[in-house]
Design a protein around this motif. Structure first.
Motif: not given
Length: 246
Positions: A103-117
């Protein structure tokens, strides 16, 4: 709530003048920023690691816990504003933290998103549906094997940690994904081979939640496989973050 209260740094970061990657880590339900101390140690020479401290636990135990993932994301976005160093931003979330990071990535457009478990947002987290009371909640925490069993057997400690656990489980159970803009960055999906909550059919849909590349990585272990493979995961993150600084 002060924005400064949301972020923790455990190790000396690379020279700020070099504008290193900032890796922001989001803990699991009932978890705290301290869970990421080992990962921070492994990555201290590569990136500036910040860990999110949700209210209602550890040094924030006196603050009311937040039971809405969208609200958590908004607070983190505000906290990150003054914390940015000018370098690329990457997000790493474990379990519930993966949904907050998304949800933060949808707002901030990071360079990478890692999602775990964590299942893909559009699938929901089915494992929480049968939790009706504190007994069910504690049983589920024991099942996942990520919390010291001594804490769960100590009535005084339970009194301290249950409010945050209740809020976190409520946040996950009531989370609703809504179609909209998706992160455009590469997404890396990490899972444990014996994690019954994240079988292939519930994680493969993460590819629907980025307009960029999506890769999957499996490690031996259960829901908290990360504890056993910190070095390997740090190596993966370091290698994947390297292109982001070029």
């Amino acid at each position: 709530m002060s924005p400064k209260s949301w972020l923790r740094s455990f190790h000396t970061a690379p020279d700020p003048a070099s504008r290193p990657v900032q890796l922001v880590c989001f803990p699991h339900a009932g978890g705290s920023a301290g869970y990421f101390v080992p990962l921070s140690a492994q990555l201290s020479g590569v990136s500036e690691v910040l860990a999110v401290q949700y209210p209602g636990r550890q040094d924030r135990w006196h603050e009311p816990a937040i039971d809405d993932l969208g609200e958590l994301a908004e607070h983190v976005v505000r906290a990150l504003g003054p914390a940015r160093n000018g370098g690329p931003l990457a997000l790493f979330g474990h379990s519930m933290g993966a949904l907050v990071a998304y949800e933060v990535a949808r707002r901030l457009a990071p360079a990478r998103l890692f999602v775990s478990a964590c299942p893909a947002p559009s699938r929901g987290v089915e494992a929480t549906e049968g939790i009706r009371d504190d007994a069910d909640l504690i049983a589920d925490v024991r099942r996942l094997n990520g919390t010291d069993t001594g804490l769960l057997s100590d009535p005084a400690m339970l009194e301290l940690i249950l409010p945050a656990l209740r809020a976190d489980y409520h946040a996950v159970r009531t989370y609703e994904w809504h179609p909209g803009s998706e992160p455009c960055c590469p997404v890396r999906v990490l899972t444990g081979s014996r994690d019954s909550d994240t079988p292939p059919h519930v994680v493969r849909d993460w590819k629907r939640h980025t307009t960029g590349e999506c890769r999957f990585h499996e490690y031996e272990g259960g829901h908290f496989y990360l504890t056993e493979h910190t070095r390997r995961i740090a190596d993966l993150l370091a290698a994947d973050l390297a292109p982001a600084v070029r």
